[in-house]
Motif scaffolding. Structure first.
Motif, PDB file in Angstrom:
ATOM      1  N   THR A   1       0.802  -1.222   0.000  1.00  0.00           N
ATOM      2  CA  THR A   1       0.000   0.000   0.000  1.00  0.00           C
ATOM      3  C   THR A   1       0.837   1.275   0.000  1.00  0.00           C
ATOM      4  O   THR A   1       0.285   2.364  -0.050  1.00  0.00           O
ATOM      5  CB  THR A   1      -0.957   0.029   1.218  1.00  0.00           C
ATOM      6  OG1 THR A   1      -0.191  -0.073   2.424  1.00  0.00           O
ATOM      7  CG2 THR A   1      -1.960  -1.111   1.145  1.00  0.00           C
ATOM      8  N   ASP A   2       2.135   1.146   0.006  1.00  0.00           N
ATOM      9  CA  ASP A   2       3.025   2.309   0.023  1.00  0.00           C
ATOM     10  C   ASP A   2       3.318   2.841  -1.380  1.00  0.00           C
ATOM     11  O   ASP A   2       3.879   3.913  -1.528  1.00  0.00           O
ATOM     12  CB  ASP A   2       4.335   1.934   0.731  1.00  0.00           C
ATOM     13  CG  ASP A   2       5.171   3.150   1.080  1.00  0.00           C
ATOM     14  OD1 ASP A   2       4.581   4.184   1.457  1.00  0.00           O
ATOM     15  OD2 ASP A   2       6.402   3.070   0.964  1.00  0.00           O
ATOM     16  N   ARG A   3       2.935   2.128  -2.397  1.00  0.00           N
ATOM     17  CA  ARG A   3       3.244   2.542  -3.770  1.00  0.00           C
ATOM     18  C   ARG A   3       2.223   3.567  -4.255  1.00  0.00           C
ATOM     19  O   ARG A   3       1.010   3.368  -4.093  1.00  0.00           O
ATOM     20  CB  ARG A   3       3.241   1.322  -4.688  1.00  0.00           C
ATOM     21  CG  ARG A   3       4.280   0.293  -4.286  1.00  0.00           C
ATOM     22  CD  ARG A   3       4.307  -0.871  -5.238  1.00  0.00           C
ATOM     23  NE  ARG A   3       2.998  -1.506  -5.335  1.00  0.00           N
ATOM     24  CZ  ARG A   3       2.804  -2.807  -5.358  1.00  0.00           C
ATOM     25  NH1 ARG A   3       3.815  -3.620  -5.287  1.00  0.00           N
ATOM     26  NH2 ARG A   3       1.595  -3.298  -5.457  1.00  0.00           N
ATOM     27  N   PRO A   4       2.683   4.657  -4.859  1.00  0.00           N
ATOM     28  CA  PRO A   4       1.750   5.668  -5.373  1.00  0.00           C
ATOM     29  C   PRO A   4       0.836   5.085  -6.446  1.00  0.00           C
ATOM     30  O   PRO A   4       1.271   4.334  -7.312  1.00  0.00           O
ATOM     31  CB  PRO A   4       2.672   6.726  -5.976  1.00  0.00           C
ATOM     32  CG  PRO A   4       4.018   6.464  -5.419  1.00  0.00           C
ATOM     33  CD  PRO A   4       4.080   5.014  -5.070  1.00  0.00           C
ATOM     34  N   GLY A   5      -0.448   5.418  -6.371  1.00  0.00           N
ATOM     35  CA  GLY A   5      -1.410   5.008  -7.374  1.00  0.00           C
ATOM     36  C   GLY A   5      -1.745   3.526  -7.390  1.00  0.00           C
ATOM     37  O   GLY A   5      -2.349   3.037  -8.342  1.00  0.00           O
ATOM     38  N   VAL A   6      -1.381   2.826  -6.339  1.00  0.00           N
ATOM     39  CA  VAL A   6      -1.614   1.379  -6.291  1.00  0.00           C
ATOM     40  C   VAL A   6      -3.106   1.072  -6.299  1.00  0.00           C
ATOM     41  O   VAL A   6      -3.909   1.832  -5.770  1.00  0.00           O
ATOM     42  CB  VAL A   6      -0.917   0.750  -5.064  1.00  0.00           C
ATOM     43  CG1 VAL A   6      -1.572   1.187  -3.777  1.00  0.00           C
ATOM     44  CG2 VAL A   6      -0.877  -0.762  -5.158  1.00  0.00           C
ATOM     45  N   ARG A   7      -3.459  -0.032  -6.932  1.00  0.00           N
ATOM     46  CA  ARG A   7      -4.846  -0.507  -6.968  1.00  0.00           C
ATOM     47  C   ARG A   7      -4.863  -1.863  -6.272  1.00  0.00           C
ATOM     48  O   ARG A   7      -4.272  -2.818  -6.759  1.00  0.00           O
ATOM     49  CB  ARG A   7      -5.329  -0.590  -8.400  1.00  0.00           C
ATOM     50  CG  ARG A   7      -5.366   0.808  -9.049  1.00  0.00           C
ATOM     51  CD  ARG A   7      -5.538   0.743 -10.524  1.00  0.00           C
ATOM     52  NE  ARG A   7      -6.874   0.258 -10.860  1.00  0.00           N
ATOM     53  CZ  ARG A   7      -7.286   0.088 -12.105  1.00  0.00           C
ATOM     54  NH1 ARG A   7      -6.505   0.330 -13.117  1.00  0.00           N
ATOM     55  NH2 ARG A   7      -8.504  -0.351 -12.336  1.00  0.00           N
ATOM     56  N   VAL A   8      -5.547  -1.917  -5.128  1.00  0.00           N
ATOM     57  CA  VAL A   8      -5.518  -3.097  -4.269  1.00  0.00           C
ATOM     58  C   VAL A   8      -6.933  -3.601  -4.025  1.00  0.00           C
ATOM     59  O   VAL A   8      -7.864  -2.808  -3.851  1.00  0.00           O
ATOM     60  CB  VAL A   8      -4.852  -2.765  -2.910  1.00  0.00           C
ATOM     61  CG1 VAL A   8      -4.884  -3.957  -1.969  1.00  0.00           C
ATOM     62  CG2 VAL A   8      -3.429  -2.278  -3.107  1.00  0.00           C
ATOM     63  N   VAL A   9      -7.069  -4.922  -3.998  1.00  0.00           N
ATOM     64  CA  VAL A   9      -8.305  -5.559  -3.550  1.00  0.00           C
ATOM     65  C   VAL A   9      -7.931  -6.470  -2.387  1.00  0.00           C
ATOM     66  O   VAL A   9      -7.026  -7.292  -2.510  1.00  0.00           O
ATOM     67  CB  VAL A   9      -8.973  -6.393  -4.661  1.00  0.00           C
ATOM     68  CG1 VAL A   9     -10.198  -7.124  -4.115  1.00  0.00           C
ATOM     69  CG2 VAL A   9      -9.354  -5.516  -5.849  1.00  0.00           C
ATOM     70  N   ILE A  10      -8.605  -6.291  -1.265  1.00  0.00           N
ATOM     71  CA  ILE A  10      -8.437  -7.193  -0.132  1.00  0.00           C
ATOM     72  C   ILE A  10      -9.646  -8.120  -0.124  1.00  0.00           C
ATOM     73  O   ILE A  10     -10.787  -7.673  -0.037  1.00  0.00           O
ATOM     74  CB  ILE A  10      -8.300  -6.429   1.198  1.00  0.00           C
ATOM     75  CG1 ILE A  10      -7.046  -5.553   1.160  1.00  0.00           C
ATOM     76  CG2 ILE A  10      -8.242  -7.418   2.369  1.00  0.00           C
ATOM     77  CD1 ILE A  10      -6.829  -4.709   2.394  1.00  0.00           C
ATOM     78  N   ASP A  11      -9.356  -9.405  -0.253  1.00  0.00           N
ATOM     79  CA  ASP A  11     -10.393 -10.423  -0.398  1.00  0.00           C
ATOM     80  C   ASP A  11     -10.510 -11.212   0.906  1.00  0.00           C
ATOM     81  O   ASP A  11      -9.585 -11.918   1.300  1.00  0.00           O
ATOM     82  CB  ASP A  11     -10.016 -11.337  -1.561  1.00  0.00           C
ATOM     83  CG  ASP A  11     -11.086 -12.348  -1.905  1.00  0.00           C
ATOM     84  OD1 ASP A  11     -12.032 -12.535  -1.106  1.00  0.00           O
ATOM     85  OD2 ASP A  11     -10.965 -12.970  -2.978  1.00  0.00           O
ATOM     86  N   LEU A  12     -11.649 -11.090   1.571  1.00  0.00           N
ATOM     87  CA  LEU A  12     -11.887 -11.769   2.848  1.00  0.00           C
ATOM     88  C   LEU A  12     -12.811 -12.986   2.715  1.00  0.00           C
ATOM     89  O   LEU A  12     -13.309 -13.488   3.714  1.00  0.00           O
ATOM     90  CB  LEU A  12     -12.514 -10.787   3.851  1.00  0.00           C
ATOM     91  CG  LEU A  12     -11.731  -9.515   4.162  1.00  0.00           C
ATOM     92  CD1 LEU A  12     -12.505  -8.664   5.162  1.00  0.00           C
ATOM     93  CD2 LEU A  12     -10.347  -9.838   4.670  1.00  0.00           C
ATOM     94  N   ARG A  13     -13.014 -13.476   1.505  1.00  0.00           N
ATOM     95  CA  ARG A  13     -13.951 -14.594   1.320  1.00  0.00           C
ATOM     96  C   ARG A  13     -13.481 -15.891   1.975  1.00  0.00           C
ATOM     97  O   ARG A  13     -14.293 -16.769   2.233  1.00  0.00           O
ATOM     98  CB  ARG A  13     -14.197 -14.854  -0.159  1.00  0.00           C
ATOM     99  CG  ARG A  13     -15.051 -13.785  -0.821  1.00  0.00           C
ATOM    100  CD  ARG A  13     -15.203 -14.043  -2.286  1.00  0.00           C
ATOM    101  NE  ARG A  13     -13.863 -13.997  -2.905  1.00  0.00           N
ATOM    102  CZ  ARG A  13     -13.585 -14.499  -4.091  1.00  0.00           C
ATOM    103  NH1 ARG A  13     -14.524 -15.099  -4.792  1.00  0.00           N
ATOM    104  NH2 ARG A  13     -12.375 -14.405  -4.592  1.00  0.00           N
ATOM    105  N   HIS A  14     -12.191 -16.009   2.246  1.00  0.00           N
ATOM    106  CA  HIS A  14     -11.650 -17.276   2.753  1.00  0.00           C
ATOM    107  C   HIS A  14     -11.249 -17.209   4.229  1.00  0.00           C
ATOM    108  O   HIS A  14     -10.434 -18.003   4.675  1.00  0.00           O
ATOM    109  CB  HIS A  14     -10.460 -17.708   1.903  1.00  0.00           C
ATOM    110  CG  HIS A  14     -10.787 -17.792   0.444  1.00  0.00           C
ATOM    111  ND1 HIS A  14     -11.542 -18.806  -0.083  1.00  0.00           N
ATOM    112  CD2 HIS A  14     -10.499 -16.953  -0.576  1.00  0.00           C
ATOM    113  CE1 HIS A  14     -11.688 -18.603  -1.382  1.00  0.00           C
ATOM    114  NE2 HIS A  14     -11.076 -17.482  -1.706  1.00  0.00           N
ATOM    115  N   ILE A  15     -11.819 -16.267   4.956  1.00  0.00           N
ATOM    116  CA  ILE A  15     -11.488 -16.167   6.375  1.00  0.00           C
ATOM    117  C   ILE A  15     -12.469 -16.982   7.213  1.00  0.00           C
ATOM    118  O   ILE A  15     -13.619 -17.174   6.837  1.00  0.00           O
ATOM    119  CB  ILE A  15     -11.464 -14.701   6.869  1.00  0.00           C
ATOM    120  CG1 ILE A  15     -12.824 -14.049   6.687  1.00  0.00           C
ATOM    121  CG2 ILE A  15     -10.362 -13.915   6.189  1.00  0.00           C
ATOM    122  CD1 ILE A  15     -12.986 -12.777   7.454  1.00  0.00           C
ATOM    123  N   ASP A  16     -11.967 -17.451   8.350  1.00  0.00           N
ATOM    124  CA  ASP A  16     -12.803 -18.161   9.323  1.00  0.00           C
ATOM    125  C   ASP A  16     -13.091 -17.294  10.542  1.00  0.00           C
ATOM    126  O   ASP A  16     -14.098 -17.472  11.216  1.00  0.00           O
ATOM    127  CB  ASP A  16     -12.103 -19.438   9.795  1.00  0.00           C
ATOM    128  CG  ASP A  16     -11.816 -20.395   8.665  1.00  0.00           C
ATOM    129  OD1 ASP A  16     -12.669 -20.539   7.769  1.00  0.00           O
ATOM    130  OD2 ASP A  16     -10.722 -20.988   8.663  1.00  0.00           O
TER     131      ASP A  16
END
Length: 130
Positions: free
Chosen positions: A49-64
């Motif tokens: 997340t430190d990179r300028p202009g980064v595009r991130v998706v955090i996927d929580l579908r596999h959490i317990d």
């Protein structure tokens, strides 16, 4: 002899899988996201997340399991990405985690999407043509 900078490999963490999809870095969190997992995931998440202009998706579908340590990870990632002019999308379908996001108000900052495709489509729609 001058050494070229090396790109750091993805972490080998049981709770984290990383891949690229449609110009986004997708971070799949898996299993139990508690203080121990957050301590291991946090430094890698900070680097992504430190990179300028980064595009991130955090996927929580596999959490317990997901506790306040996981909420802190999401909140920190959200602010770091926005500060760098990037985008962060969230995928979540777990009923207890969705409730936790609503109760804390984090769902207003990061509206959860039901699928990875929905999150990627949302990100692309908000950024316009590339």
């Amino acid at each position: 002899m001058r050494q070229e900078p090396r790109q750091e490999p993805a972490p080998r963490l049981e709770q984290l899988r990383v891949h690229e999809a449609r110009g986004h870095t997708v971070l799949e969190l898996r299993g139990e996201i508690d203080i121990a997992a957050a301590t291991e995931i946090g430094p890698y998440l900070d680097r992504v997340t430190d990179r300028p202009g980064v595009r991130v998706v955090i996927d929580l579908r596999h959490i317990d399991f997901f506790d306040c340590s996981g909420l802190r990870l999401l909140y920190r990632a959200h602010h770091r990405v926005l500060d760098g002019g990037g985008q962060l999308q969230l995928v979540c379908v777990h009923p207890l985690t969705l409730r936790l996001l609503r109760v804390t108000g984090l769902s207003r900052l990061l509206p959860p999407r039901p699928t990875l495709d929905a999150a990627l489509d949302r990100s692309e729609a908000s950024s316009g043509p590339v």
